[in-house]
Design an enzyme around this catalytic site. Structure first.
Site, PDB file in Angstrom:
ATOM      1  N   HIS A  82       0.837  -1.191   0.000  1.00 30.15           N
ATOM      2  CA  HIS A  82       0.000   0.000   0.000  1.00 30.15           C
ATOM      3  C   HIS A  82       0.871   1.240   0.000  1.00 30.15           C
ATOM      4  CE1 HIS A  82      -3.375   2.649   0.811  1.00 30.15           C
ATOM      5  NE2 HIS A  82      -2.609   3.255   1.704  1.00 30.15           N
ATOM      6  N   ASP A 161     -15.402   2.648   8.100  1.00 29.98           N
ATOM      7  CA  ASP A 161     -14.352   3.584   7.702  1.00 29.98           C
ATOM      8  C   ASP A 161     -14.880   4.604   6.702  1.00 29.98           C
ATOM      9  OD1 ASP A 161     -11.567   4.586   7.332  1.00 29.98           O
ATOM     10  OD2 ASP A 161     -11.935   3.838   5.306  1.00 29.98           O
ATOM     11  N   ARG A 168     -14.890  12.787   9.304  1.00 31.44           N
ATOM     12  CA  ARG A 168     -13.638  13.446   9.693  1.00 31.44           C
ATOM     13  C   ARG A 168     -13.302  14.569   8.719  1.00 31.44           C
ATOM     14  NH1 ARG A 168      -9.924   8.735   9.100  1.00 31.44           N
ATOM     15  NH2 ARG A 168      -8.302  10.283   9.368  1.00 31.44           N
ATOM     16  N   SER A 183      -7.624   3.633   9.721  1.00 26.13           N
ATOM     17  CA  SER A 183      -8.413   3.708   8.483  1.00 26.13           C
ATOM     18  C   SER A 183      -7.713   2.939   7.355  1.00 26.13           C
ATOM     19  CB  SER A 183      -8.594   5.186   8.107  1.00 26.13           C
ATOM     20  OG  SER A 183      -9.035   5.349   6.781  1.00 26.13           O
ATOM     21  N   LYS A 187      -8.674  -1.269   5.787  1.00 29.15           N
ATOM     22  CA  LYS A 187      -8.995  -1.605   4.393  1.00 29.15           C
ATOM     23  C   LYS A 187      -8.109  -2.729   3.864  1.00 29.15           C
ATOM     24  CE  LYS A 187      -9.153   2.892   3.784  1.00 29.15           C
ATOM     25  NZ  LYS A 187      -9.533   4.302   3.598  1.00 29.15           N
TER      26      LYS A 187
HETATM   27  N1  URA Z   1      -6.242   7.698   3.708  1.00 22.02           N
HETATM   28  C1  URA Z   1      -7.140   6.856   4.276  1.00 22.02           C
HETATM   29  O1  URA Z   1      -7.499   5.838   3.696  1.00 22.02           O
HETATM   30  N2  URA Z   1      -7.639   7.170   5.490  1.00 22.02           N
HETATM   31  C2  URA Z   1      -7.274   8.273   6.151  1.00 22.02           C
HETATM   32  O2  URA Z   1      -7.756   8.480   7.246  1.00 22.02           O
HETATM   33  C3  URA Z   1      -6.350   9.141   5.548  1.00 22.02           C
HETATM   34  C4  URA Z   1      -5.841   8.825   4.325  1.00 22.02           C
END
Ligand code: URA
Ligand code: CA
Length: 434
Positions: A82, A161, A168, A183, A187
């Site tokens: 990632h 999320d 947020r 977050s 994923k």
């Molecule tokens: N990228 C994400 O997937 N989540 C965040 O909180 C910030 C950047």
């Protein structure tokens, strides 16, 4: 349990239990806890942070809020990579076939996304016929057979999320390390990764602008991964200037082909070897990082990485002949040079502004609904530290409209030339394993 008591607890800097975190995440996902209470909670986290245990529990609560992809039918250790995002980051296109060529299973679930260029799927769709709308079973069978396949994001992954990130975004609580780290990690874990290699970018074009912040984010993510049983490590790499030369969808596909052939930009190749070695090592296909790197260098030299790319493209309906003849990729109508106005050395190439220039040409999406032009974008001819003469090209502009004055102005503003020799930035700053 009452949400108001949990907000108060976090406001006062106390540690929440697993059950309390699950209560918040489940209640927010199913709508029984309203936005205003969760806003107060995220603001309390912003100021008081979260302990290591709380971060791991928050991550797993978000993973469990939706579907989890089951990759258990795929043989071997499924390692995912990632990147926290940058400009012209072509690493995924290179790394997939490269590590698959040495036997690491690459089961990639990818999206389209917003940004300066399209996502991995958009880029791959520059290859005529290539598609990611395949059934789950076909996806699994392809990975077992070829070691690589890509499928479009499907199902209901980490709905908590999605909701929390959107909240947020409008409550000034995005910039919180525990919230960002959980977050991102939720994923990756929901998508089925056994092990995770993180490429945390640092510099002007990155989410984290300073090395200190990037290091803190990297550590937070590595700890979450290892605490929930996924071997995780991170590299911190430079994003003060775009990676490689190409920024644009089919232009990056061509750059990936060049790199797999051993003829790509030096920085892109090096970062792919660094990240790839970690993937090969975590997948237990080599006993050391040096051995892993050697396997990857050999796969480039003997052509097996390039063959793997062809096999991957044709297995998903793509015309693999583009690998030998990239002129079959979508081509822009106008090709224009950005000529240097003076002699000197390149001092600065502001990555995110260069990315925005590519987006003005049509290479990226501003909203989910906008369409992208796969043919257009930029190819840098100079990078930081390079010497340049007046009239030489700094970048080539690939456009489907003729008047690119606005794009040129933007590029001139964000590529600085000085009379003093300058040094190329460090590419890989550090490696974080715990
Ligand atoms: N990228 C994400 O997937 N989540 C965040 O909180 C910030 C950047
Ligand atoms: Ca690139």
């Amino acid at each position: 349990m009452r949400m108001v008591d949990l907000i108060e607890k976090k406001r006062d800097g106390l540690e929440l239990t697993k059950e309390e975190i699950q209560f918040i995440i489940n209640g927010y996902t199913n709508g029984s806890i309203p936005d205003y209470q969760v806003s107060a909670f995220t603001m309390a986290v912003f100021f008081n942070g979260m302990t290591e245990t709380e971060r791991a529990e928050l991550t797993m609560a978000m993973v469990e809020s939706g579907d989890q992809i089951d990759l258990s039918q795929i043989e071997g250790v499924k390692v995912d990579k990632h990147s926290t995002g940058g400009v012209g980051d072509t690493t995924t296109l290179v790394l997939g076939p490269l590590v698959a060529a040495v036997g690491v299973p690459v089961a990639k679930m990818s999206g389209r996304g917003l940004g300066h260029t399209g996502g991995t799927i958009d880029k791959l769709e520059s290859v005529e016929g290539f598609h990611v709308e395949i059934e789950n079973q076909e996806f699994i069978d392809l990975v077992n057979k070829n070691k690589i396949a890509v499928i479009g994001q499907s199902g209901n992954l980490t709905p908590a999320d999605k909701k929390l990130y959107a909240l947020r975004d409008v409550t000034a609580t995005v910039d919180s390390i525990p919230l960002i780290a959980s977050s991102i990690m939720s994923k990756k874990i929901a998508a089925g990764a056994d092990a995770i290699v993180l490429d945390v970018k640092t510099g002007a074009g990155a989410f984290m602008k300073t090395l200190e912040d990037s290091r803190e984010l990297a550590r937070a993510m590595v700890r979450i991964g290892n605490n929930v049983g996924r071997r995780t490590m991170a590299i911190i790499s430079d994003m003060s200037q775009p990676l490689g030369y190409a920024i644009g969808n089919s232009l990056e596909v061509k750059e990936a082909i060049d790199t797999l052939r051993g003829e790509g930009p030096e920085d892109l190749k090096e970062l792919c070897l660094v990240l790839g070695s970690q993937m090969v090592y975590l997948a237990k296909k080599a006993n050391s990082l040096q051995e892993a790197r050697q396997l990857l260098e050999d796969a480039i030299k003997d052509g097996s990485a390039l063959e793997k790319l062809k096999e991957f493209l044709s297995s998903q309906g793509g015309d693999a002949s583009v690998v030998d003849d990239p002129s079959k990729l979508p081509q822009a109508k106008f090709i224009l040079e950005l000529e240097a106005k003076e002699d000197g050395y390149v001092k600065e190439i502001v990555a995110d502004e260069i990315g925005t220039a590519a987006m003005l040409l049509g290479a990226g999406r501003a909203t989910k609904e906008s369409s992208i032009d796969l043919a257009v974008g930029l190819v840098l001819r100079k990078k930081i530290g390079d010497q340049v003469r007046k009239g030489e090209s700094l970048a080539t502009i690939y456009s489907n409209f003729e008047n690119v004055e606005e794009v040129k102005d933007m590029l001139y503003k964000n590529i600085t030339i000085t009379s003093e020799p300058t040094k190329a930035p460090t590419l890989v700053y550090e490696e974080i394993t715990e």
